[in-house]
Design a protein around this motif. Structure first.
Motif, PDB file in Angstrom:
ATOM      1  N   ALA A  13      27.768  28.852  36.605  1.00 41.39           N
ATOM      2  CA  ALA A  13      28.537  30.030  37.028  1.00 41.39           C
ATOM      3  C   ALA A  13      29.853  30.108  36.258  1.00 41.39           C
ATOM      4  CB  ALA A  13      28.800  29.981  38.529  1.00 41.39           C
ATOM      5  N   ALA A  55      30.980  33.094  33.814  1.00 42.32           N
ATOM      6  CA  ALA A  55      32.255  33.804  34.003  1.00 42.32           C
ATOM      7  C   ALA A  55      33.041  33.851  32.685  1.00 42.32           C
ATOM      8  CB  ALA A  55      33.083  33.141  35.102  1.00 42.32           C
ATOM      9  N   ARG A 111      23.740  38.798  37.195  1.00 44.46           N
ATOM     10  CA  ARG A 111      24.517  37.642  36.730  1.00 44.46           C
ATOM     11  C   ARG A 111      25.307  37.909  35.470  1.00 44.46           C
ATOM     12  NH1 ARG A 111      20.200  33.426  36.180  1.00 44.46           N
ATOM     13  NH2 ARG A 111      21.747  32.410  34.878  1.00 44.46           N
ATOM     14  N   LEU A 155      29.551  42.495  40.727  1.00 45.82           N
ATOM     15  CA  LEU A 155      29.877  41.875  39.447  1.00 45.82           C
ATOM     16  C   LEU A 155      30.693  42.848  38.582  1.00 45.82           C
ATOM     17  CD1 LEU A 155      29.516  39.466  37.507  1.00 45.82           C
ATOM     18  CD2 LEU A 155      27.422  40.550  36.695  1.00 45.82           C
ATOM     19  N   ARG A 190      37.942  32.955  38.328  1.00 45.76           N
ATOM     20  CA  ARG A 190      37.502  32.227  39.517  1.00 45.76           C
ATOM     21  C   ARG A 190      36.769  33.151  40.485  1.00 45.76           C
ATOM     22  NH1 ARG A 190      37.510  27.632  38.554  1.00 45.76           N
ATOM     23  NH2 ARG A 190      39.263  26.278  38.118  1.00 45.76           N
ATOM     24  N   ALA A 241      35.283  35.968  39.788  1.00 39.45           N
ATOM     25  CA  ALA A 241      34.008  36.377  39.193  1.00 39.45           C
ATOM     26  C   ALA A 241      32.971  35.271  39.354  1.00 39.45           C
ATOM     27  CB  ALA A 241      34.209  36.715  37.720  1.00 39.45           C
ATOM     28  N   LEU A 242      33.436  34.042  39.227  1.00 44.64           N
ATOM     29  CA  LEU A 242      32.437  32.983  39.270  1.00 44.64           C
ATOM     30  C   LEU A 242      31.979  32.677  40.690  1.00 44.64           C
ATOM     31  CD1 LEU A 242      33.224  29.743  39.977  1.00 44.64           C
ATOM     32  CD2 LEU A 242      34.651  30.085  37.994  1.00 44.64           C
ATOM     33  N   LEU A 262      29.072  34.782  40.873  1.00 41.74           N
ATOM     34  CA  LEU A 262      27.945  34.263  40.101  1.00 41.74           C
ATOM     35  C   LEU A 262      27.317  33.060  40.788  1.00 41.74           C
ATOM     36  CD1 LEU A 262      29.662  34.663  36.651  1.00 41.74           C
ATOM     37  CD2 LEU A 262      27.538  35.768  37.333  1.00 41.74           C
ATOM     38  N   ARG A 263      28.165  32.230  41.384  1.00 44.53           N
ATOM     39  CA  ARG A 263      27.656  31.070  42.121  1.00 44.53           C
ATOM     40  C   ARG A 263      26.685  31.503  43.201  1.00 44.53           C
ATOM     41  NH1 ARG A 263      33.002  28.345  42.730  1.00 44.53           N
ATOM     42  NH2 ARG A 263      32.886  26.787  41.103  1.00 44.53           N
ATOM     43  N   LEU A 299      23.347  32.481  41.766  1.00 43.72           N
ATOM     44  CA  LEU A 299      22.539  31.330  41.355  1.00 43.72           C
ATOM     45  C   LEU A 299      21.920  30.653  42.572  1.00 43.72           C
ATOM     46  CD1 LEU A 299      24.856  29.839  38.603  1.00 43.72           C
ATOM     47  CD2 LEU A 299      22.641  30.907  38.255  1.00 43.72           C
ATOM     48  N   LYS A 300      22.695  30.579  43.654  1.00 46.30           N
ATOM     49  CA  LYS A 300      22.197  29.958  44.880  1.00 46.30           C
ATOM     50  C   LYS A 300      20.984  30.747  45.381  1.00 46.30           C
ATOM     51  CE  LYS A 300      23.952  28.231  49.301  1.00 46.30           C
ATOM     52  NZ  LYS A 300      23.442  29.236  50.269  1.00 46.30           N
TER      53      LYS A 300
END
Lengths: 212, 210
Positions: A41, A45, B95, B143, B194, B196-197, B200-201, B204-205
């Protein structure tokens, strides 16, 4: 899968994303991200930011020939080089690619320890290490930075315990003695941007021969 | 978040209107992403031509800034555009925005060529096209919103910091320079990245749990 507790620092992920990281370190980043969703992730980013910068750039005109070559290529089969290697057992695809096959070409180093060199260039080297349970990797310091990613088993040193997927980032001020866990053979991917300085394992003169 | 989202988007939109990439409203996805989805789902050559017109001049510029001569840059751009076409089935709009995915492909190919061996890349983590469900619109829009906020953060930085960031992502900084700048100029966009991620996290989960 056990939880990954040792991750990549921001600057390494960013250097990978922007393409400024050498081959050996890139291999560790790719292998870690292959099994760590958090760092994946973080990498995505960084690429989000990279994409925004790309879109903000001024345009440089491209040739008509390029357009023709691209549109002519749409109906052809993709070149074989576009296919990335697949994961094999404990080895992520990037490592399989670097090994040139599904299994490492181990060389004995003594004491049951083995290594397989994956790459060496002026930016550094990458290799796999095979350390029997309970064995210590000889006490060593580094001239530069060393990244060690655990692929199987575990090791512990003065800074903590490292299990599968964990990556240790050791700068030249760390003088450590990693010991493999008792549960299994520890297999690591290790990359440095300078030759290691082993203190007691082999005489210094032999280092160029064994390339460690 | 203290500033209202809509206000941030509106001001970002005003600045960027010459590029036609600005969000028209918080509910829309950027058109480059829509084009790429059309290429993936319908093998739409018109949409591909739009991607070509938008990205090729920028890709060529980026590659030349990171040190490639024009002809070599065009060779890489050719491979990048063909990879987009042939690997579109791996694209996941929840993503990555189109520009992020294309940025990655360009870096991969450029480094393959420069080092004359494949750049180490992470194993793909993408649901196969046959099993992939339509991504939740919320995820894609979320996103996009983070991206617009990040872009605004980049645009409002002081000139000198913005310049360092641009040079880093274009590929003009060395590993050591990036390491040094990550705590300083590059640190200033950290909070946006941070957020944004986190997004994304979460994606992914979800992918792991499918």
């Amino acid at each position: 899968m056990t939880e990954i507790t040792h991750h990549l620092p921001d600057w390494l992920i960013r250097s990978y994303a922007t393409g400024s990281l050498g081959h050996a370190f890139s291999l560790v980043v790719a292998a870690h991200v292959s099994q760590c969703d958090d760092c994946r992730a973080r990498l995505e980013a960084e690429e989000l930011a990279g994409g925004l910068v790309l879109e903000s750039l001024g345009a440089v005109s491209a040739s008509d020939d390029l357009r023709k070559r691209v549109f002519d290529g749409l109906d052809s089969d993709p070149p074989a080089a576009f296919t990335a290697a697949e994961r094999s057992g404990i080895y992520p695809g990037a490592v399989v690619e670097a090994m040139g096959g599904a299994q490492p070409k181990w060389r004995a180093l003594g004491g049951g320890i083995r290594q397989a060199i994956l790459s060496e260039d002026r930016d550094g080297s990458a290799r796999l290490l095979y350390i029997p349970p309970g064995m210590a990797v000889p006490d060593h310091g580094h001239n530069g930075l060393e990244l060690t990613l655990v692929l199987q088993g575990s090791f512990s040193d003065e800074t903590g315990r490292f299990g599968v997927g964990d990556v240790e980032v050791a700068s030249d001020d760390l003088d450590h003695t990693p010991i493999a866990g008792m549960e299994d053979v520890c297999i690591c991917l290790a990359a440095t941007d300078a030759p290691l300085k082993f203190k007691s394992f082999l005489p210094r003169l032999l280092q160029p021969i064994f390339r460690i | 978040m203290p500033a209202p989202m809509a206000a941030g988007l509106a001001s970002a939109g005003k600045r960027m209107d010459d590029r036609k990439t600005s969000a028209k409203s918080p509910e829309t996805v950027c058109e480059q992403t829509e084009w790429l989805v059309a290429v993936r789902d319908r093998r739409d050559k018109k949409a591909f031509a739009r991607l070509y017109d938008h990205f090729v001049p920028r890709l060529k510029g980026m590659l030349m800034r990171s040190g490639m001569p024009g002809a070599a840059a065009e060779d890489v751009v050719q491979d990048v555009m063909l990879t987009i076409w042939h690997k579109a089935h791996l694209y996941d709009e929840s993503r990555a925005r189109a520009s992020a995915w294309i940025y990655r492909i360009a870096r991969n190919r450029q480094i393959d060529v420069i080092r004359r061996r494949p750049r180490p890349v992470p194993d793909e983590m993408v649901a196969e096209a046959e099993t992939r469900e339509t991504p939740e619109a919320d995820a894609v829009v979320g996103l996009e919103q983070e991206a617009m906020q990040l872009r605004q953060a980049l645009e409002t930085l002081p000139e000198a910091q913005r310049d360092i960031i641009e040079r880093a992502y274009v590929g003009e900084l060395t590993q050591a320079e990036i390491r040094e700048a990550t705590g300083l100029a590059l640190g200033t966009i950290k909070s946006r990245i941070r957020l944004a991620l986190e997004k994304l996290r979460h994606e992914l989960k979800d992918l792991r749990e499918e």
